[in-house]
Design a protein around this motif. Structure first.
Motif, PDB file in Angstrom:
ATOM      1  N   ILE A  59       0.830  -1.217   0.000  1.00  0.00           N
ATOM      2  CA  ILE A  59       0.000   0.000   0.000  1.00  0.00           C
ATOM      3  C   ILE A  59       0.862   1.265   0.000  1.00  0.00           C
ATOM      4  CG2 ILE A  59      -0.242   0.165   2.501  1.00  0.00           C
ATOM      5  CD1 ILE A  59      -3.211   0.997   1.961  1.00  0.00           C
ATOM      6  N   ASN A  83      -4.511   7.264  -0.469  1.00  0.00           N
ATOM      7  CA  ASN A  83      -4.834   5.879  -0.830  1.00  0.00           C
ATOM      8  C   ASN A  83      -5.175   5.010   0.373  1.00  0.00           C
ATOM      9  OD1 ASN A  83      -2.234   5.706   0.253  1.00  0.00           O
ATOM     10  ND2 ASN A  83      -1.651   4.031  -1.118  1.00  0.00           N
ATOM     11  N   ALA A  85      -3.125   4.580   3.049  1.00  0.00           N
ATOM     12  CA  ALA A  85      -1.913   4.215   3.793  1.00  0.00           C
ATOM     13  C   ALA A  85      -1.805   5.085   5.037  1.00  0.00           C
ATOM     14  CB  ALA A  85      -0.675   4.403   2.912  1.00  0.00           C
TER      15      ALA A  85
END
Length: 106
Positions: A59, A83, A85
């Motif tokens: 990730i 995203n 993370a």
């Protein structure tokens, strides 16, 4: 890339993360580094440059792009990226408490 500073952003109204290891402020520095300030006043620099040399970043792969890396935000005292993370702030705090600069292993 100019330095950016983010302060505490809470996605839940009225929630204030009070743990001493929660991150209060972040500034993006050159070369995949972040200057961090924690709620208890601890300050340090987390070096994320190893992300570019890891075999399987998962990730964290988008963080290799310096522009994406610079989109870091603080959500409830945790560093997050668009995203999904994130990085455990207690882990960062523990390592930065002994060394003011720490290379995050990936």
């Amino acid at each position: 890339m100019p330095s950016q500073t983010a302060t505490e952003e809470n996605s839940t109204a009225g929630v204030t993360p009070a743990a001493p290891w929660r991150i209060q402020a972040v500034s993006v520095l050159p070369n995949h580094r972040l200057a961090l300030t924690f709620r208890d006043g601890l300050i340090g620099v987390a070096d994320f440059s190893a992300i570019g040399t890891t075999a399987n970043p998962g990730i964290y792969a988008p963080l290799v792009d310096i522009n994406f890396f610079g989109q870091v935000k603080i959500e409830l005292g945790v560093l997050t990226w668009p995203n999904g993370a994130d990085i455990d702030p207690a882990w960062l705090h523990e390592n930065l408490a002994t060394d003011k600069t720490w290379s995050v292993p990936f």
